[in-house]
Write an enzyme that holds these catalytic residues in place. Structure first.
Site, mmCIF file in Angstrom:
data_model
loop_
_atom_site.group_PDB
_atom_site.id
_atom_site.type_symbol
_atom_site.label_atom_id
_atom_site.label_comp_id
_atom_site.label_asym_id
_atom_site.label_seq_id
_atom_site.Cartn_x
_atom_site.Cartn_y
_atom_site.Cartn_z
ATOM 1 N N SER A 436 -2.175 7.176 -5.159
ATOM 2 C CA SER A 436 -1.330 7.507 -6.308
ATOM 3 C C SER A 436 -2.227 7.732 -7.520
ATOM 4 O O SER A 436 -3.309 7.133 -7.632
ATOM 5 C CB SER A 436 -0.387 6.334 -6.580
ATOM 6 O OG SER A 436 0.123 6.445 -7.881
ATOM 7 N N TYR A 449 -0.008 -2.212 -7.699
ATOM 8 C CA TYR A 449 0.137 -0.912 -7.030
ATOM 9 C C TYR A 449 -1.172 -0.113 -7.131
ATOM 10 O O TYR A 449 -1.635 0.481 -6.150
ATOM 11 C CB TYR A 449 1.292 -0.184 -7.718
ATOM 12 C CG TYR A 449 1.680 1.146 -7.135
ATOM 13 C CD1 TYR A 449 2.298 1.241 -5.893
ATOM 14 C CD2 TYR A 449 1.458 2.323 -7.849
ATOM 15 C CE1 TYR A 449 2.684 2.473 -5.378
ATOM 16 C CE2 TYR A 449 1.841 3.548 -7.347
ATOM 17 C CZ TYR A 449 2.449 3.631 -6.112
ATOM 18 O OH TYR A 449 2.824 4.844 -5.617
ATOM 19 N N LYS A 453 -3.368 1.085 -4.016
ATOM 20 C CA LYS A 453 -3.476 2.530 -3.787
ATOM 21 C C LYS A 453 -4.927 2.988 -3.787
ATOM 22 O O LYS A 453 -5.305 3.860 -3.007
ATOM 23 C CB LYS A 453 -2.669 3.302 -4.844
ATOM 24 C CG LYS A 453 -1.159 3.246 -4.610
ATOM 25 C CD LYS A 453 -0.812 3.708 -3.216
ATOM 26 C CE LYS A 453 0.595 4.183 -3.037
ATOM 27 N NZ LYS A 453 0.925 4.441 -1.627
HETATM 28 P P1 NAD Z 1 10.813 6.377 -1.392
HETATM 29 O O1 NAD Z 1 11.223 5.048 -1.893
HETATM 30 O O2 NAD Z 1 11.752 7.509 -1.583
HETATM 31 O O3 NAD Z 1 10.463 6.295 0.149
HETATM 32 C C1 NAD Z 1 9.688 5.245 0.672
HETATM 33 C C2 NAD Z 1 10.291 4.816 1.992
HETATM 34 O O4 NAD Z 1 9.446 3.805 2.543
HETATM 35 C C3 NAD Z 1 11.678 4.201 1.842
HETATM 36 O O5 NAD Z 1 12.603 4.885 2.653
HETATM 37 C C4 NAD Z 1 11.500 2.762 2.292
HETATM 38 O O6 NAD Z 1 12.617 2.240 2.991
HETATM 39 C C5 NAD Z 1 10.285 2.846 3.175
HETATM 40 N N1 NAD Z 1 9.574 1.567 3.238
HETATM 41 C C6 NAD Z 1 9.293 0.733 2.228
HETATM 42 N N2 NAD Z 1 8.656 -0.339 2.674
HETATM 43 C C7 NAD Z 1 8.525 -0.203 4.010
HETATM 44 C C8 NAD Z 1 7.942 -0.990 5.024
HETATM 45 N N3 NAD Z 1 7.386 -2.174 4.724
HETATM 46 N N4 NAD Z 1 7.951 -0.523 6.293
HETATM 47 C C9 NAD Z 1 8.529 0.668 6.583
HETATM 48 N N5 NAD Z 1 9.136 1.433 5.661
HETATM 49 C C10 NAD Z 1 9.119 1.022 4.380
HETATM 50 O O7 NAD Z 1 9.394 6.702 -2.066
HETATM 51 P P2 NAD Z 1 8.493 8.033 -2.135
HETATM 52 O O8 NAD Z 1 8.388 8.431 -3.545
HETATM 53 O O9 NAD Z 1 8.907 9.007 -1.139
HETATM 54 O O10 NAD Z 1 7.057 7.422 -1.771
HETATM 55 C C11 NAD Z 1 6.362 7.646 -0.598
HETATM 56 C C12 NAD Z 1 4.912 7.256 -0.785
HETATM 57 O O11 NAD Z 1 4.301 8.057 -1.787
HETATM 58 C C13 NAD Z 1 4.706 5.820 -1.230
HETATM 59 O O12 NAD Z 1 3.558 5.294 -0.591
HETATM 60 C C14 NAD Z 1 4.444 5.944 -2.708
HETATM 61 O O13 NAD Z 1 3.708 4.865 -3.210
HETATM 62 C C15 NAD Z 1 3.678 7.230 -2.731
HETATM 63 N N6 NAD Z 1 3.682 7.893 -4.010
HETATM 64 C C16 NAD Z 1 4.798 8.508 -4.465
HETATM 65 C C17 NAD Z 1 4.744 9.167 -5.662
HETATM 66 C C18 NAD Z 1 5.913 9.922 -6.192
HETATM 67 O O14 NAD Z 1 5.768 10.621 -7.206
HETATM 68 N N7 NAD Z 1 7.056 9.866 -5.554
HETATM 69 C C19 NAD Z 1 3.581 9.141 -6.453
HETATM 70 C C20 NAD Z 1 2.471 8.504 -5.957
HETATM 71 C C21 NAD Z 1 2.533 7.880 -4.740
#
Ligand code: NAD
Length: 588
Positions: A436, A449, A453
């Site tokens: 991230s 976080y 990350k």
């Molecule tokens: P989101 O919350 O929409 O999806 C994440 C999914 O992971 C959820 O459905 C949740 O149920 C599942 N999850 C959580 N903990 C879990 C576990 N212990 N075991 C199995 N499943 C689990 O979030 P997103 O935005 O799609 O994020 C996806 C990834 O991208 C994450 O790692 C997040 O940190 C990273 N990320 C996202 C962004 C962004 O802008 N959305 C930015 C930087 C990093």
């Protein structure tokens, strides 16, 4: 002789072949075209039957170089399966350049081995024309201790075909067909055919395939062979020349049909498991057929977008999602993963749901085991599951610190560990980690976080080195997308531009066979792509012995300068540069 496992991934070719309209017509007549489809046989407004592609690359020279490179025992070789992807229409003349590599070798024990090779063919006009994936079934090379082939099911619709097209190859068909390049004696020499266990010379499987291609075009896209996008099948039985065939076609959705070619009298399947896709050209050649992908946290947001697109492009997908709340609490729910699996299946793809928690060792193992039990292997792992527990550092509880590290950092370890072993054994793998911008650059209130990350990029840096020898590539995505995680962080008016689907293209490239990099980090979102890296400035050597802090302070500007900064591939490269500083003329 044993198969040469080292040949996996080594380049074969390029081979070139010039052709003119005569070759195109000769092939068309070899697969039964005539006055009824004159557009394939008359140089005026000539059209090329797309299956010509495989006749053009299936020169002995080419296929035999796969056999030689892989050390296949030729006595037991059969053409098992054939997949063709068409990117651009085939011109009626020019020069074709084909190159590719062996991508897989699967062990079927006593039954033999499967050797899979993938080729790309370009035209002298600069366009990529088609990609071919050939599966060679070698009856005599089994038991080499390799991985089992991924399991797959093929089900024809339980109803009458929408089209039935008769074909009548003549008694002399192979004599004509062989002039297109496949001059194997089995199709011409009665003595050779008898010695190989046949009554007489047999039809070329690819000749029957050409009949099927004509039948599919005339039924689904009459007069428009340039609209064929994909044609895949399995060769299941030999056919003697002069025996009548039928191609049975079921249209399953707009732009897609399944098909088989049978012996018209015995009703035996000669070619089966056929898929035929058609439509306007889209250069979708990044495909995941025969690949098994695990996507963690794929029930929502980014993971969901990755899983859907991977499946749409042919991957068999394990959709993992624990179904917890945004902060990782809650007892879990099956519906996020199940919904995505249902969506994939409804679109004709293959997927299985898994509801394990990545934060535990057993959870990680069970996720990978689901891939093995359902599809037989794992090729791609996208570590994506994530939670947030934001608090300023002074208010951060140990629970919140630990929970975030458990899901992001330990979660990636828990799933990657068993997956890596399988990838290593089979000599292929793609692992994606999700970092991230908060970790790469910092964000107020996200120390837990950010730490987790950025730790993932450390995992990548070393794992890429351990995987390199086994064709395992490890890369990292730093996404930016509207999702449950970011709903109160990102401005709502940007949500349209921040759909998770904007991140998928890069994640798919890094997951694909075509992936050109390992150990890289990409910021991706809203259509913007850039590479982030740890870069190191040239710095300075200070003093002649141990320098005093005052001396270092005096040199701070030079030490801190990033002019001429560069990334290092590994620790040793940095040490090399440090050592080089000690040559007298480099000292400042
Ligand atoms: P989101 O919350 O929409 O999806 C994440 C999914 O992971 C959820 O459905 C949740 O149920 C599942 N999850 C959580 N903990 C879990 C576990 N212990 N075991 C199995 N499943 C689990 O979030 P997103 O935005 O799609 O994020 C996806 C990834 O991208 C994450 O790692 C997040 O940190 C990273 N990320 C996202 C962004 C962004 O802008 N959305 C930015 C930087 C990093």
């Amino acid at each position: 002789m044993a198969l040469n496992l080292e040949s996996i991934g080594k380049k074969i070719g390029p081979y070139t072949r010039e052709y003119t309209w005569n070759d195109v017509v000769l092939y068309a007549m070899g697969v039964g075209a005539g006055f009824s489809d004159l557009e394939y046989c008359y140089e005026k407004d000539l059209k090329v039957i797309p299956s010509f592609s495989i006749a053009s690359i299936a020169d002995f020279e080419f296929l035999s170089s796969i056999a030689v490179t892989a050390r296949i025992n030729l006595a037991g070789v059969l053409h098992g399966e054939q997949e063709l992807y068409f990117h651009n229409p085939i011109p009626k003349e020019g020069t074709l350049t084909t190159e590719g590599k062996i991508t897989h070798m699967y062990d079927k024990g006593d039954k033999g081995a499967l050797i899979i090779a993938k080729f790309h063919t370009f035209h002298s006009n600069g366009q990529k024309l088609y990609t071919s994936i050939v599966t060679i079934f070698s009856r005599l090379n089994g038991g080499f201790g390799g991985p089992e082939a991924p399991k797959s099911k093929f089900i024809f619709p339980d109803r009458e075909p929408d089209f039935i097209v008769e074909g009548h190859p003549s008694e002399n068909q192979p004599l004509l067909y062989r002039l297109s390049g496949d001059v194997f004696q089995l199709h011409v020499d009665p003595d050779f055919a008898k010695a190989s266990g046949f009554e007489k010379p047999i039809m070329h499987g690819l000749c029957t395939h050409g009949y099927a291609c004509r039948a599919l075009i005339s039924s689904l896209i009459p007069g428009a062979p340039e609209k064929v996008r994909r044609m895949t099948c399995r060769f299941s039985k030999t056919l003697y020349p002069g025996e009548p065939i039928e191609t049975l076609i079921w249209k399953t959705e707009e732009g897609k049909a399944v098909w088989k070619t049978i012996h018209r009298e015995t009703r035996e399947e000669i070619i089966t498991n056929g898929v035929f896709e058609y439509g306007d050209p889209a250069s979708e050649y990044i495909r995941f057929d025969n690949r098994v992908a695990v996507v963690t946290g794929a029930g929502a947001g980014l993971g969901r977008a990755y899983a859907l697109e991977l499946a749409r492009r042919g991957a068999k997908v394990v959709v993992n999602d624990y179904g917890c709340k945004r902060d990782g609490t809650g007892s879990g729910s099956n519906s996020p993963a199940e919904d995505v699996v249902n969506k994939i299946k409804a679109a004709g793809g293959e997927a299985v749901a898994n509801f394990d928690n990545v934060a535990t060792t057993e959870g990680g193992q069970r996720i990978v085991q689901t891939a093995l039990d359902t599809f037989g292997t794992i090729d791609i792992l996208i570590n994506n599951a994530g939670i947030l527990r934001d608090k300023s550092f002074s208010k951060m509880s140990t629970d919140n610190w630990q929970a975030v590290l458990d899901v992001h950092l330990n979660g990636a370890y828990n799933v990657s560990k068993p997956a890596f072993q399988i990838m290593k054994d089979k000599g292929y793998g793609r692992i994606i980690l999700t970092t991230s911008a908060a970790g790469l650059y910092g964000n107020f209130g996200q120390t837990n976080y950010s730490a987790a990350k950025l730790a993932l990029t450390g995992l990548m840096n070393s794992l890429k080195l351990e995987g390199a020898k086994y064709n395992i590539k490890v890369n990292t995505i730093a996404p930016l997308a509207a999702s449950r995680l970011t709903k109160d962080i990102l401005p709502e008016d940007l949500f349209e531009k921040l759909q998770p689907e904007f991140v998928s293209p890069m994640t798919l490239i890094l997951s694909s066979e075509e992936c050109p990099v390992t150990g890289n980090i990409y910021n991706v979102g809203a259509g913007c792509f850039n590479r982030a890296a740890v870069v190191t400035g040239p710095g300075a050597v200070i003093g002649n012995g141990i320098p005093a802090p005052e001396e270092v302070l005096a040199g701070m500007e030079k030490i801190s300068s990033m002019e001429g900064a560069k990334p290092y591939d590994q620790l040793n490269d940095l040490i090399g540069d440090v050592m080089a500083q000690f040559t007298p003329d480099k000292k400042s």
